[in-house]
Each structure stands twice: as structure tokens, then as C-alpha cells.
Design an enzyme around this catalytic site. Structure first.
Site, PDB file in Angstrom:
ATOM      1  N   GLY A  15      -2.704  51.323 -36.089  1.00  0.00           N
ATOM      2  CA  GLY A  15      -3.360  51.582 -34.809  1.00  0.00           C
ATOM      3  C   GLY A  15      -4.836  51.882 -34.980  1.00  0.00           C
ATOM      4  O   GLY A  15      -5.194  52.904 -35.579  1.00  0.00           O
TER       5      GLY A  15
ATOM      6  N   ALA B 150      -8.282  66.121 -23.220  1.00  0.00           N
ATOM      7  CA  ALA B 150      -8.228  67.555 -22.962  1.00  0.00           C
ATOM      8  C   ALA B 150      -8.982  67.909 -21.682  1.00  0.00           C
ATOM      9  O   ALA B 150      -8.490  68.674 -20.839  1.00  0.00           O
ATOM     10  CB  ALA B 150      -8.807  68.316 -24.148  1.00  0.00           C
TER      11      ALA B 150
ATOM     12  N   HIS C 268     -39.790  63.988 -25.115  1.00  0.00           N
ATOM     13  CA  HIS C 268     -40.115  63.091 -26.238  1.00  0.00           C
ATOM     14  C   HIS C 268     -40.460  63.936 -27.467  1.00  0.00           C
ATOM     15  O   HIS C 268     -41.202  64.903 -27.331  1.00  0.00           O
ATOM     16  CB  HIS C 268     -41.311  62.211 -25.878  1.00  0.00           C
ATOM     17  CG  HIS C 268     -41.765  61.372 -27.040  1.00  0.00           C
ATOM     18  ND1 HIS C 268     -41.059  60.248 -27.450  1.00  0.00           N
ATOM     19  CD2 HIS C 268     -42.821  61.505 -27.894  1.00  0.00           C
ATOM     20  CE1 HIS C 268     -41.685  59.715 -28.496  1.00  0.00           C
ATOM     21  NE2 HIS C 268     -42.752  60.464 -28.793  1.00  0.00           N
TER      22      HIS C 268
ATOM     23  N   GLU D 189      -4.086  46.855 -36.755  1.00  0.00           N
ATOM     24  CA  GLU D 189      -4.128  46.943 -35.287  1.00  0.00           C
ATOM     25  C   GLU D 189      -3.443  45.719 -34.691  1.00  0.00           C
ATOM     26  O   GLU D 189      -3.789  44.586 -35.022  1.00  0.00           O
ATOM     27  CB  GLU D 189      -5.588  47.042 -34.825  1.00  0.00           C
ATOM     28  CG  GLU D 189      -5.826  46.802 -33.355  1.00  0.00           C
ATOM     29  CD  GLU D 189      -5.092  47.754 -32.409  1.00  0.00           C
ATOM     30  OE1 GLU D 189      -5.113  48.975 -32.654  1.00  0.00           O
ATOM     31  OE2 GLU D 189      -4.461  47.265 -31.439  1.00  0.00           O
TER      32      GLU D 189
HETATM   33  P1  FAD Z   1      -0.748  69.670 -25.002  1.00  0.00           P
HETATM   34  O1  FAD Z   1      -2.048  70.014 -25.590  1.00  0.00           O
HETATM   35  O2  FAD Z   1       0.122  68.710 -25.708  1.00  0.00           O
HETATM   36  O3  FAD Z   1       0.018  71.056 -24.803  1.00  0.00           O
HETATM   37  C1  FAD Z   1       1.315  71.131 -24.315  1.00  0.00           C
HETATM   38  C2  FAD Z   1       1.928  72.426 -24.802  1.00  0.00           C
HETATM   39  O4  FAD Z   1       3.165  72.596 -24.131  1.00  0.00           O
HETATM   40  C3  FAD Z   1       2.256  72.438 -26.297  1.00  0.00           C
HETATM   41  O5  FAD Z   1       1.869  73.667 -26.849  1.00  0.00           O
HETATM   42  C4  FAD Z   1       3.771  72.275 -26.341  1.00  0.00           C
HETATM   43  O6  FAD Z   1       4.358  72.899 -27.462  1.00  0.00           O
HETATM   44  C5  FAD Z   1       4.157  72.989 -25.072  1.00  0.00           C
HETATM   45  N1  FAD Z   1       5.456  72.596 -24.507  1.00  0.00           N
HETATM   46  C6  FAD Z   1       5.962  71.351 -24.351  1.00  0.00           C
HETATM   47  N2  FAD Z   1       7.168  71.413 -23.738  1.00  0.00           N
HETATM   48  C7  FAD Z   1       7.407  72.738 -23.519  1.00  0.00           C
HETATM   49  C8  FAD Z   1       8.483  73.456 -22.913  1.00  0.00           C
HETATM   50  N3  FAD Z   1       9.543  72.825 -22.387  1.00  0.00           N
HETATM   51  N4  FAD Z   1       8.406  74.800 -22.889  1.00  0.00           N
HETATM   52  C9  FAD Z   1       7.329  75.463 -23.396  1.00  0.00           C
HETATM   53  N5  FAD Z   1       6.302  74.838 -23.962  1.00  0.00           N
HETATM   54  C10 FAD Z   1       6.329  73.488 -24.014  1.00  0.00           C
HETATM   55  N6  FAD Z   1      -8.814  64.959 -26.335  1.00  0.00           N
HETATM   56  C11 FAD Z   1     -10.124  65.103 -26.036  1.00  0.00           C
HETATM   57  O7  FAD Z   1     -10.465  65.223 -24.861  1.00  0.00           O
HETATM   58  N7  FAD Z   1     -11.075  65.148 -27.020  1.00  0.00           N
HETATM   59  C12 FAD Z   1     -10.758  65.027 -28.331  1.00  0.00           C
HETATM   60  O8  FAD Z   1     -11.635  65.068 -29.188  1.00  0.00           O
HETATM   61  C13 FAD Z   1      -9.392  64.859 -28.672  1.00  0.00           C
HETATM   62  N8  FAD Z   1      -9.024  64.742 -29.967  1.00  0.00           N
HETATM   63  C14 FAD Z   1      -7.704  64.607 -30.282  1.00  0.00           C
HETATM   64  C15 FAD Z   1      -7.359  64.466 -31.613  1.00  0.00           C
HETATM   65  C16 FAD Z   1      -6.034  64.313 -31.976  1.00  0.00           C
HETATM   66  C17 FAD Z   1      -5.672  64.165 -33.426  1.00  0.00           C
HETATM   67  C18 FAD Z   1      -5.030  64.333 -30.958  1.00  0.00           C
HETATM   68  C19 FAD Z   1      -3.576  64.212 -31.323  1.00  0.00           C
HETATM   69  C20 FAD Z   1      -5.367  64.471 -29.624  1.00  0.00           C
HETATM   70  C21 FAD Z   1      -6.709  64.601 -29.274  1.00  0.00           C
HETATM   71  N9  FAD Z   1      -7.107  64.710 -27.938  1.00  0.00           N
HETATM   72  C22 FAD Z   1      -8.431  64.831 -27.628  1.00  0.00           C
HETATM   73  C23 FAD Z   1      -6.119  64.707 -26.841  1.00  0.00           C
HETATM   74  C24 FAD Z   1      -5.830  66.143 -26.384  1.00  0.00           C
HETATM   75  O9  FAD Z   1      -5.385  66.889 -27.483  1.00  0.00           O
HETATM   76  C25 FAD Z   1      -4.789  66.129 -25.285  1.00  0.00           C
HETATM   77  O10 FAD Z   1      -5.236  65.296 -24.225  1.00  0.00           O
HETATM   78  C26 FAD Z   1      -4.564  67.533 -24.739  1.00  0.00           C
HETATM   79  O11 FAD Z   1      -4.154  68.411 -25.756  1.00  0.00           O
HETATM   80  C27 FAD Z   1      -3.504  67.506 -23.642  1.00  0.00           C
HETATM   81  O12 FAD Z   1      -3.358  68.784 -23.117  1.00  0.00           O
HETATM   82  P2  FAD Z   1      -2.029  69.255 -22.413  1.00  0.00           P
HETATM   83  O13 FAD Z   1      -2.217  70.687 -22.064  1.00  0.00           O
HETATM   84  O14 FAD Z   1      -1.653  68.314 -21.349  1.00  0.00           O
HETATM   85  O15 FAD Z   1      -0.885  69.103 -23.519  1.00  0.00           O
HETATM   86  P1  NAD Z   2      -4.584  54.936 -28.801  1.00  0.00           P
HETATM   87  O1  NAD Z   2      -3.895  54.470 -27.580  1.00  0.00           O
HETATM   88  O2  NAD Z   2      -5.990  55.367 -28.707  1.00  0.00           O
HETATM   89  O3  NAD Z   2      -4.543  53.796 -29.907  1.00  0.00           O
HETATM   90  C1  NAD Z   2      -3.354  53.246 -30.381  1.00  0.00           C
HETATM   91  C2  NAD Z   2      -3.656  51.891 -30.981  1.00  0.00           C
HETATM   92  O4  NAD Z   2      -2.498  51.464 -31.671  1.00  0.00           O
HETATM   93  C3  NAD Z   2      -3.972  50.839 -29.929  1.00  0.00           C
HETATM   94  O5  NAD Z   2      -5.154  50.164 -30.299  1.00  0.00           O
HETATM   95  C4  NAD Z   2      -2.758  49.927 -29.953  1.00  0.00           C
HETATM   96  O6  NAD Z   2      -3.066  48.583 -29.655  1.00  0.00           O
HETATM   97  C5  NAD Z   2      -2.297  50.088 -31.393  1.00  0.00           C
HETATM   98  N1  NAD Z   2      -0.879  49.805 -31.609  1.00  0.00           N
HETATM   99  C6  NAD Z   2       0.173  50.139 -30.831  1.00  0.00           C
HETATM  100  N2  NAD Z   2       1.341  49.747 -31.412  1.00  0.00           N
HETATM  101  C7  NAD Z   2       1.006  49.175 -32.591  1.00  0.00           C
HETATM  102  C8  NAD Z   2       1.756  48.593 -33.650  1.00  0.00           C
HETATM  103  N3  NAD Z   2       3.092  48.553 -33.607  1.00  0.00           N
HETATM  104  N4  NAD Z   2       1.098  48.107 -34.710  1.00  0.00           N
HETATM  105  C9  NAD Z   2      -0.271  48.168 -34.759  1.00  0.00           C
HETATM  106  N5  NAD Z   2      -1.021  48.689 -33.790  1.00  0.00           N
HETATM  107  C10 NAD Z   2      -0.403  49.212 -32.713  1.00  0.00           C
HETATM  108  O7  NAD Z   2      -3.642  56.080 -29.391  1.00  0.00           O
HETATM  109  P2  NAD Z   2      -3.897  57.172 -30.533  1.00  0.00           P
HETATM  110  O8  NAD Z   2      -5.017  56.780 -31.409  1.00  0.00           O
HETATM  111  O9  NAD Z   2      -2.545  57.432 -31.103  1.00  0.00           O
HETATM  112  O10 NAD Z   2      -4.330  58.420 -29.695  1.00  0.00           O
HETATM  113  C11 NAD Z   2      -3.521  58.884 -28.622  1.00  0.00           C
HETATM  114  C12 NAD Z   2      -4.364  59.460 -27.550  1.00  0.00           C
HETATM  115  O11 NAD Z   2      -4.868  60.737 -27.943  1.00  0.00           O
HETATM  116  C13 NAD Z   2      -5.623  58.662 -27.236  1.00  0.00           C
HETATM  117  O12 NAD Z   2      -5.372  57.574 -26.391  1.00  0.00           O
HETATM  118  C14 NAD Z   2      -6.453  59.684 -26.540  1.00  0.00           C
HETATM  119  O13 NAD Z   2      -6.018  59.781 -25.221  1.00  0.00           O
HETATM  120  C15 NAD Z   2      -6.113  60.945 -27.301  1.00  0.00           C
HETATM  121  N6  NAD Z   2      -7.165  61.225 -28.300  1.00  0.00           N
HETATM  122  C16 NAD Z   2      -8.446  61.403 -27.862  1.00  0.00           C
HETATM  123  C17 NAD Z   2      -9.455  61.632 -28.772  1.00  0.00           C
HETATM  124  C18 NAD Z   2     -10.854  61.780 -28.283  1.00  0.00           C
HETATM  125  O14 NAD Z   2     -11.021  61.992 -27.091  1.00  0.00           O
HETATM  126  N7  NAD Z   2     -11.867  61.700 -29.133  1.00  0.00           N
HETATM  127  C19 NAD Z   2      -9.173  61.686 -30.137  1.00  0.00           C
HETATM  128  C20 NAD Z   2      -7.870  61.472 -30.549  1.00  0.00           C
HETATM  129  C21 NAD Z   2      -6.860  61.258 -29.613  1.00  0.00           C
END
Ligand code: FAD
Ligand code: NAD
Length: 474
Positions: free
Chosen positions: A188, A327, A451, A211
Site C-alpha cells: 500500500g 484526526a 519576505h 501498490e
Molecule cells: P480512534 O483514534 O481510533 O479512537 C477510538 C478509540 O475508541 C480507541 O481508543 C479504541 O480503543 C476505543 N474503542 C473502540 N471501540 C470501543 C468500545 N466498544 N468501547 C470502548 N472503547 C472503544 N490523522 C491525521 O489527521 N493526521 C495524521 O498525521 C495522522 N497520522 C496517522 C498515522 C497512523 C500510523 C495512523 C494509523 C493514523 C493516522 N491518522 C492521522 C488518522 C487518525 O489517527 C485517526 O483519524 C483518528 O485517530 C480517528 O479518531 P477517532 O477518535 O475517530 O478514533
Molecule cells: P490509504 O487508504 O491511505 O492507502 C492504502 C493504499 O493501499 C491505497 O493506495 C490502496 O490502493 C492500496 N491497496 C489496497 N489494497 C491493496 C493490496 N491488496 N495490495 C496493494 N495495495 C493495496 O490507507 P493507509 O495508508 O492504511 O492509511 C489509513 C488511513 O489513515 C489514511 O487513509 C488516512 O485517513 C489515515 N492516516 C492519515 C495520515 C495523515 O493524515 N498524515 C497518516 C497516516 C494515516
């Protein structure tokens, strides 16, 4: 007796904790239930974002950038450092400390706002009762006038490459590698694949990204994606487009992969395989069968434009519902729902949510891409300006990329801004403000920009829409 609240939030991630704090600020008696347990075995608030997402990934991106710059940027400035080494214990330990600081910070904020925390899993029952199964297994039921579902998302697992989090890893695994892998596979080329692939590439891993789609970063504007792909290739990310993984098998301490593309089947052996093929809304065990909350065909909780589920007093926000999984999208929905519950005017403008990818160079955008405007038949003018002609970017030795602005051909209203280059994660904010105020490219062109700053690229791109950029032939 059942504890009774005005608002119960299930999930203490970005969407949930914003909903809870805003609800408490508005005088509502609020509780949060969260199930997350950190790698130290302790409950931690902040959800994916603070524990295994936004913040830890940015910590590692920053540390790895410092290391990479020693060999690849400092020599241009006349500075050489011999034998630079990374101590992975300190590298990962710094990230863990930052995570603790911020998850602990949310706990402090809850205390300060008199929010009651329950650590365990919440299940919505009929009549806005919520059953909590504590992390210790104990069960209790609480109830509220309003329940906000904020259960977030989890990584999608491929059936033929299941996570063992030792060799086949998800985002959490890729944030906790204890030895730089010699060879790393990434499935991906999305946001996680590019960000975390960059971290380990900068530390020296040979990274191959597989990808499935033929186009690189399809959600970004094509001009921006093209520049980014070139730069990622220079970094040494070996990105295979139109490639589908068909097999991944752990053999000893290696993962043996087979993928196919237009040239047929290929074998690849790696030491770690990061699977980052997207995330799915997490609703496992969240809803009793008879509560009436609907789940859509992509597994997300169905909501209307006010994040209401259609069941009296039940709302849902963040990654668990439609819209981008970001987020800050969750922050805004959480706060808006609290305001709607309190009878106030919540607001989320889904048309101006910025995207940022924290690679090197950074990528950022808001609004429509050129392709979307063409597909929708919207007349537009486009202005681009390269960082190569921006004095500050050249002085920083980071003169890569461009700002591209798209404005309506007749009204000049800004419809989209797309950037790749230094500091664009911050530059996009100015464009979001302009778009939110329904600004025109001329508005930005007439605003004084300091600037020398990187923001001059935004100014010049705005001038370029009217073919009057100063530091470039139009
Ligand atoms: P989550 O953050 O997933 O939180 C949900 C919470 O609910 C968790 O603690 C979970 O344990 C809890 N939960 C689930 N079910 C239950 C239940 N039944 N009872 C009690 N608790 C429960 N977004 C950005 O905007 N900028 C970034 O730079 C960015 N970087 C990322 C990097 C990575 C590696 C990843 C994986 C994601 C990234 N994201 C980024 C995406 C961002 O993390 C998510 O969009 C955001 O955390 C979503 O917030 P949320 O509150 O909806 O859910
Ligand atoms: P993504 O949707 O950004 O990318 C997944 C990629 O995997 C896509 O390009 C898709 O075409 C490819 N893909 C899907 N199935 C595949 C397969 N079988 N083989 C090869 N390629 C395949 O998803 P992600 O990177 O897992 O991140 C998940 C989400 O978390 C993001 O969409 C974003 O919403 C959030 N996130 C945000 C940030 C940020 O804001 N900087 C950082 C990390 C994650």
C-alpha cells in the site's frame, strides 16, 4: 443504582475526547469509556492518534529526518559528521515518552473538566444504557440522555498476509521495530505506507512498496503526485505501481512474497512486511442487536449531516463514520456534536478539510483537484509556483516542489490548493482560511506576505492564477 449522565462517549480518541471536553465545557455531566491498552499493559486515552498514529509517527518521522539530513543535507552546508549512528532504544524511547506525555495530558484534561473515565469496552444497549466490561472483566451499566459513538478504526487485514506483529506488521508494529530491517516490504503506497516506509528507509532499510493501483497517490492532484513520486524514488523508496500481492509467507525470520504486475509474477524476500492497505471502521461488539443504529455497506455507522444516527440521543463521530479518516475531522465532529446536544450551532465544513502527508517533501491539499474540476465541468484557472524560485526555500536547501492554486474561472473563488514541498503542512492553513471565508485568488494575491518566507509560494501561486507571478515567467 445505575450512574446517569447527560452524555456518554464510547471511545477516547480524538473524536471522542473532543466531544467529551466540549460537552463538559457546556455544563453537561459527561463520561468516557475507552478500551485502549498501551504496550505497557496500561489503559491510555487518546485512541489511535495519540497511541499508535499521528503523534508517534510524526515523532519517528522527525527523528529519522534528523539522521538522514546528516548525510544528505548537512554536507551542502559545509558540515560533515563522521560515523553518525542511530540508537534505536533512544529513537523509540523518545517516541514513547511523547506518547505518554500526550495520553497523560488527555487524562489531566478529563480531570480538569470533571469528566468521569471508565477503562473497558462499552456496548450500547436499548434506551441509551451502556454496558461496560472493564479491563479487569467486571461488568456495570451506566446510562445517559445522549450517547456519542466514537469507536474509531483499525487496520484492514489481508487474508493471505495476517498480522503476527513480528514479521507481518501493522502501523503499531511499524512504530516499534527494535532493529532496522535490512529489507522491508510495504503493501500500500497510501499515507501510512509512505510515512512509515520513509522512516525506515531513512534509517537504511531497503524499502519496496507494492501498490495495487496503477496511479500514484490518486487522491492528490496529479501534478503534485508526480513531483512526490520522483522525490520518493530519489529517497530510495522502490515503489511498484499496479502490483498486487498474492502471497506472503513467513519462513524462519523472513517473509517471502509473491506479487504480480503487468510483467507477470515476481518474488520478493523481506525481513519485515508492513501491511497498510487502509483502515476499517471499528464497531465490533459496540451495539446490541436491538438498538437500531444502522451500519452501511462499508461497515461504518450511518449518520446524517449532523452526525446523528437516527436513534433518539445517539450520535457517531470520527473514523467510525463516513468522511476522511483524519484526526482533525474527528475533532470538529466531536465538538459539533457536543454543541448540537447542548442546543447550540455546531459546524463542520467537509469541503475544506486539509490533508497533509508528512513525508519529505511534505504534501498538503484542501479542496478539489484539477481532475475533479474537469470531471464536474467546473470552469477554473490554475496558477502554480515552484519553491525553486523562493529565496527562503533555496537558503534552506529545500527548494523542491510547488504550490498550485485552482480558482473559479468566473468568480475567482479558490476551489482547491495543492502543495508539495518544504513546510507545506503549515502553509495549507492560510489557504483553508481563505477558502472558509470564500476568498478569491485575488484576495490572497493582495495580502502582504513576509519576505523571505515559504508562504511567498502561496502568494506567487495566487498571482500566477492571473498570470502575473513576479518571480517566474507565466
Ligand atoms: P480512534 O483514534 O481510533 O479512537 C477510538 C478509540 O475508541 C480507541 O481508543 C479504541 O480503543 C476505543 N474503542 C473502540 N471501540 C470501543 C468500545 N466498544 N468501547 C470502548 N472503547 C472503544 N490523522 C491525521 O489527521 N493526521 C495524521 O498525521 C495522522 N497520522 C496517522 C498515522 C497512523 C500510523 C495512523 C494509523 C493514523 C493516522 N491518522 C492521522 C488518522 C487518525 O489517527 C485517526 O483519524 C483518528 O485517530 C480517528 O479518531 P477517532 O477518535 O475517530 O478514533
Ligand atoms: P490509504 O487508504 O491511505 O492507502 C492504502 C493504499 O493501499 C491505497 O493506495 C490502496 O490502493 C492500496 N491497496 C489496497 N489494497 C491493496 C493490496 N491488496 N495490495 C496493494 N495495495 C493495496 O490507507 P493507509 O495508508 O492504511 O492509511 C489509513 C488511513 O489513515 C489514511 O487513509 C488516512 O485517513 C489515515 N492516516 C492519515 C495520515 C495523515 O493524515 N498524515 C497518516 C497516516 C494515516
Amino acid at each position: 443504582m445505575t450512574d446517569k449522565f447527560d452524555v456518554i462517549v464510547i471511545g477516547g480518541g480524538p473524536a471522542g475526547y473532543h466531544a467529551a471536553i466540549r460537552a463538559a465545557q457546556l455544563g453537561l455531566k459527561t463520561a468516557v469509556i475507552d478500551a485502549f491498552v498501551g504496550k505497557d499493559g496500561k489503559a491510555a486515552l487518546g485512541g489511535t492518534c495519540l497511541n499508535v498514529g499521528c503523534i508517534p509517527s510524526k515523532a519517528l518521522l522527525d527523528s529519522s529526518k534528523q539522521f538522514y539530513n546528516i548525510a544528505h543535507n548537512l554536507p551542502v552546508h559545509g558540515i560533515t559528521v563522521e560515523n553518525a549512528k542511530v540508537d534505536l532504544g533512544t529513537f523509540i524511547g523518545r517516541k514513547d515518552k511523547i506518547v505518554k506525555q500526550f495520553t497523560g495530558g488527555v487524562a489531566q484534561l478529563f480531570k480538569a473538566n470533571k469528566i468521569v473515565s471508565y477503562f473497558g469496552t462499552g456496548k450500547l444497549l436499548k434506551g441509551n444504557n451502556v454496558q461496560i466490561t472493564g479491563n479487569d472483566g467486571a461488568k456495570q451499566t451506566i446510562s445517559a440522555t445522549n450517547v456519542v459513538l466514537a469507536s474509531g478504526s483499525v487496520p484492514i487485514e489481508l487474508p493471505f498476509a495476517k498480522f503476527d506483529n513480528k514479521y507481518i506488521i501493522d502501523n503499531a508494529g511499524a512504530l516499534d521495530i527494535t532493529e532496522v530491517p535490512k529489507r522491508m516490504g510495504v503493501i500500500g503506497a497510501g499515507v501510512i505506507g509512505l510515512e512509515l516506509g520513509s522512516v525506515w528507509r531513512r534509517l537504511g532499510a531497503e524499502v519496496t512498496v507494492i501498490e495495487a493501483l496503477p496511479d500514484f497517490l490518486g487522491a492528490a492532484d496529479a501534478d503534485i503526485a508526480k513531483v512526490a513520486l520522483k522525490e520518493f524514488n530519489k529517497l530510495g523508496l522502490n515503489i511498484k505501481l499496479g502490483a498486487k500481492l498474492s502471497k506472503a509467507q513467513v519462513k524462519g525470520s523472513e517473509v517471502h512474497l509473491t506479487y504480480n504486475d503487468k510483467d507477470g509474477d515476481h518474488d520478493l524476500v523481506v525481513d519485515k512486511l508492513l501491511v497498510a492497505v487502509g483502515r476499517r471502521a471499528y464497531t465490533d461488539g459496540l451495539l446490541a442487536d436491538d438498538v437500531g443504529v444502522k451500519i452501511d455497506d462499508r461497515g461504518r455507522i450511518e449518520v446524517d449531516e449532523h452526525c446523528h444516527t437516527g436513534v433518539d440521543g445517539v450520535w457517531a463521530v470520527g473514523d467510525a463514520v463516513r468522511g476522511p479518516m483524519l484526526a482533525h475531522k474527528g475533532f470538529e465532529e466531536g465538538m459539533a456534536v457536543a454543541e448540537w446536544i447542548a442546543g447550540k450551532s455546531g459546524h463542520v465544513n467537509y469541503d475544506t478539510i486539509p490533508w497533509v502527508i508528512y513525508t519529505e517533501p511534505e504534501i498538503a491539499w484542501a479542496g478539489k483537484t484539477e481532475k475533479q474540476l474537469k470531471d464536474e465541468g467546473i470552469p477554473y484557472r490554475s496558477g502554480s509556483f515552484p519553491f525553486a524560485a523562493i529565496g527562503r526555500a533555496v537558503a534552506m536547501n529545500e527548494a523542491i516542489g510547488q504550490v498550485k492554486m485552482l480558482a473559479h474561472a468566473e468568480t475567482d473563488r479558490i476551489l482547491g490548493v495543492h502543495m508539495v514541498g518544504p513546510g507545506v503542512s503549515e502553509l495549507i492553513a492560510e489557504c483553508v482560511v481563505a477558502m472558509e471565508f470564500k476568498g478569491s485568488s485575488e484576495d490572497l494575491a493582495r495580502i502582504v506576505h513576509a519576505h523571505p518566507t515559504l508562504s511567498e509560494a502561496v502568494h506567487e501561486a495566487a498571482l500566477a492564477v492571473d498570470k502575473r507571478a513576479i518571480h517566474k515567467g507565466n
